[in-house]
Design a protein around this motif. Structure first.
Motif, PDB file in Angstrom:
ATOM      1  N   GLU A 133       0.811  -1.222   0.000  1.00 24.73           N
ATOM      2  CA  GLU A 133       0.000   0.000   0.000  1.00 24.73           C
ATOM      3  C   GLU A 133       0.847   1.275   0.000  1.00 24.73           C
ATOM      4  OE1 GLU A 133      -2.549  -0.373   3.383  1.00 24.73           O
ATOM      5  OE2 GLU A 133      -3.733  -1.983   2.458  1.00 24.73           O
ATOM      6  N   LEU A 134       2.128   1.166   0.326  1.00 23.73           N
ATOM      7  CA  LEU A 134       3.003   2.341   0.365  1.00 23.73           C
ATOM      8  C   LEU A 134       3.538   2.736  -1.010  1.00 23.73           C
ATOM      9  CD1 LEU A 134       5.067   1.520   3.576  1.00 23.73           C
ATOM     10  CD2 LEU A 134       3.176   3.160   3.346  1.00 23.73           C
ATOM     11  N   PHE A 135       3.344   1.869  -2.009  1.00 22.69           N
ATOM     12  CA  PHE A 135       3.886   2.148  -3.334  1.00 22.69           C
ATOM     13  C   PHE A 135       2.928   3.002  -4.156  1.00 22.69           C
ATOM     14  CE2 PHE A 135       5.867  -2.198  -2.602  1.00 22.69           C
ATOM     15  CZ  PHE A 135       7.038  -1.662  -2.086  1.00 22.69           C
ATOM     16  N   ASP A 136       3.456   4.108  -4.674  1.00 23.31           N
ATOM     17  CA  ASP A 136       2.680   4.922  -5.615  1.00 23.31           C
ATOM     18  C   ASP A 136       2.617   4.233  -6.967  1.00 23.31           C
ATOM     19  OD1 ASP A 136       2.251   7.247  -3.883  1.00 23.31           O
ATOM     20  OD2 ASP A 136       4.425   7.493  -4.043  1.00 23.31           O
ATOM     21  N   LYS A 137       3.675   3.499  -7.292  1.00 23.54           N
ATOM     22  CA  LYS A 137       3.751   2.765  -8.553  1.00 23.54           C
ATOM     23  C   LYS A 137       4.444   1.439  -8.281  1.00 23.54           C
ATOM     24  CE  LYS A 137       3.108   2.672 -12.998  1.00 23.54           C
ATOM     25  NZ  LYS A 137       1.792   2.563 -13.536  1.00 23.54           N
ATOM     26  N   ARG A 138       3.943   0.398  -8.942  1.00 24.79           N
ATOM     27  CA  ARG A 138       4.556  -0.922  -8.834  1.00 24.79           C
ATOM     28  C   ARG A 138       5.065  -1.325 -10.206  1.00 24.79           C
ATOM     29  NH1 ARG A 138       0.386  -4.838  -5.914  1.00 24.79           N
ATOM     30  NH2 ARG A 138      -0.604  -4.575  -7.919  1.00 24.79           N
ATOM     31  N   ILE A 139       6.246  -1.922 -10.225  1.00 28.88           N
ATOM     32  CA  ILE A 139       6.824  -2.443 -11.470  1.00 28.88           C
ATOM     33  C   ILE A 139       7.128  -3.911 -11.237  1.00 28.88           C
ATOM     34  CG2 ILE A 139       8.692  -2.291 -13.151  1.00 28.88           C
ATOM     35  CD1 ILE A 139       9.058   0.651 -12.297  1.00 28.88           C
ATOM     36  N   PHE A 140       6.645  -4.736 -12.136  1.00 25.45           N
ATOM     37  CA  PHE A 140       6.878  -6.167 -12.030  1.00 25.45           C
ATOM     38  C   PHE A 140       7.676  -6.615 -13.251  1.00 25.45           C
ATOM     39  CE2 PHE A 140       5.959 -10.652 -12.424  1.00 25.45           C
ATOM     40  CZ  PHE A 140       6.183 -11.075 -11.122  1.00 25.45           C
TER      41      PHE A 140
ATOM     42  N   THR B 267      -3.953  -1.965 -12.585  1.00 32.13           N
ATOM     43  CA  THR B 267      -3.732  -0.740 -13.346  1.00 32.13           C
ATOM     44  C   THR B 267      -2.620   0.090 -12.712  1.00 32.13           C
ATOM     45  OG1 THR B 267      -5.465   0.361 -12.081  1.00 32.13           O
ATOM     46  CG2 THR B 267      -6.097  -0.613 -14.203  1.00 32.13           C
ATOM     47  N   HIS B 268      -2.252  -0.232 -11.478  1.00 28.16           N
ATOM     48  CA  HIS B 268      -1.189   0.495 -10.784  1.00 28.16           C
ATOM     49  C   HIS B 268       0.159  -0.203 -10.918  1.00 28.16           C
ATOM     50  CE1 HIS B 268      -4.150   3.156  -9.113  1.00 28.16           C
ATOM     51  NE2 HIS B 268      -4.824   2.117  -8.662  1.00 28.16           N
ATOM     52  N   THR B 269       0.226  -1.209 -11.781  1.00 33.97           N
ATOM     53  CA  THR B 269       1.458  -1.971 -11.951  1.00 33.97           C
ATOM     54  C   THR B 269       1.896  -1.927 -13.408  1.00 33.97           C
ATOM     55  OG1 THR B 269       0.800  -3.456 -10.163  1.00 33.97           O
ATOM     56  CG2 THR B 269       2.558  -4.217 -11.610  1.00 33.97           C
ATOM     57  N   LEU B 270       3.164  -1.609 -13.603  1.00 36.14           N
ATOM     58  CA  LEU B 270       3.770  -1.664 -14.927  1.00 36.14           C
ATOM     59  C   LEU B 270       4.463  -3.011 -15.048  1.00 36.14           C
ATOM     60  CD1 LEU B 270       4.735  -0.342 -17.595  1.00 36.14           C
ATOM     61  CD2 LEU B 270       6.662   0.599 -16.294  1.00 36.14           C
ATOM     62  N   TYR B 271       4.111  -3.773 -16.060  1.00 35.11           N
ATOM     63  CA  TYR B 271       4.716  -5.078 -16.284  1.00 35.11           C
ATOM     64  C   TYR B 271       5.799  -4.929 -17.342  1.00 35.11           C
ATOM     65  CZ  TYR B 271       0.862  -6.813 -13.559  1.00 35.11           C
ATOM     66  OH  TYR B 271      -0.023  -7.035 -12.531  1.00 35.11           O
ATOM     67  N   ILE B 272       7.000  -5.402 -17.030  1.00 38.11           N
ATOM     68  CA  ILE B 272       8.149  -5.258 -17.922  1.00 38.11           C
ATOM     69  C   ILE B 272       8.693  -6.636 -18.269  1.00 38.11           C
ATOM     70  CG2 ILE B 272      10.544  -4.464 -18.046  1.00 38.11           C
ATOM     71  CD1 ILE B 272       9.816  -2.069 -16.447  1.00 38.11           C
ATOM     72  N   ASN B 273       9.071  -6.790 -19.522  1.00 39.43           N
ATOM     73  CA  ASN B 273       9.722  -8.004 -19.978  1.00 39.43           C
ATOM     74  C   ASN B 273      11.198  -7.903 -19.601  1.00 39.43           C
ATOM     75  OD1 ASN B 273      11.004 -10.045 -21.370  1.00 39.43           O
ATOM     76  ND2 ASN B 273       9.881  -9.716 -23.273  1.00 39.43           N
ATOM     77  N   GLY B 274      11.645  -8.727 -18.692  1.00 41.87           N
ATOM     78  CA  GLY B 274      13.020  -8.696 -18.209  1.00 41.87           C
ATOM     79  C   GLY B 274      14.039  -9.217 -19.196  1.00 41.87           C
TER      80      GLY B 274
END
Length: 163
Positions: free
Chosen positions: A95-102, A146-153
């Motif tokens: 809950e402390l994250f303004d943005k999440r990146i996975f 919608t609050h998470t950016l998914y990135i291809n590692g």
């Protein structure tokens, strides 16, 4: 009050590399990177799986300390980046994250990268399998947000990747 970003993904996905990349994008911002690895319990307080300390289980992480560190850091830093394999497991921290990146990588790439990493010596196959299974159980985001950016590692980090 600063901005808080959480970066998660399996071991060797590129979380630290992405954290440093983001920090370097904003050289004039006061940035702190909080590695989850600095908030693990003492090995004698973590259960073992066979003969290995079970670093892959949420019980190994002191989430209360991470939560406190993030809150304190947001008062003095412009950007607080917290990264770790289990970072999205705990709701209070999440809950402390303004943005999440996975960062997502396939199992085959995880195996290649993990076998090249010799920080822990030669790891048995069963343990590498266990790390992957624990990631699927505790670290992988199962619902898209919608609050998470998914990135291809598998891709190199560029400015276009995060916009």
């Amino acid at each position: 009050m600063g901005i808080s970003i959480g970066i998660g993904g399996v071991s060797r996905a590129g979380k630290t590399t992405l954290s440093n990349f983001l920090r370097d994008l904003y050289p004039h911002k006061k940035t702190l990177i909080i590695p989850m690895d600095e908030y693990v319990r003492d090995p004698e307080n973590i259960p073992k799986v066979k003969d290995k300390v079970d670093w892959e289980h949420p019980i190994s992480v002191e989430f209360e300390r991470i939560q406190k560190k993030i809150k304190e850091s947001l008062e003095t830093y412009d950007l607080v980046i917290t990264e770790g394999i289990l970072i999205f497991y705990n709701e209070q921290v999440n809950e402390l994250f303004d943005k999440r990146i996975f960062i997502d990588i396939p199992k085959s790439l995880f195996y290649i990268r993990r076998k090249k990493d010799k920080r822990w010596g030669e790891e048995p196959e069963w343990y590498i399998d266990y790390v992957w299974e624990s990631y699927l159980k505790y670290g992988k985001l199962t619902e898209h947000s919608t609050h998470t950016l998914y990135i291809n590692g598998e891709e190199k980090y560029t400015l276009s990747l995060i916009h």
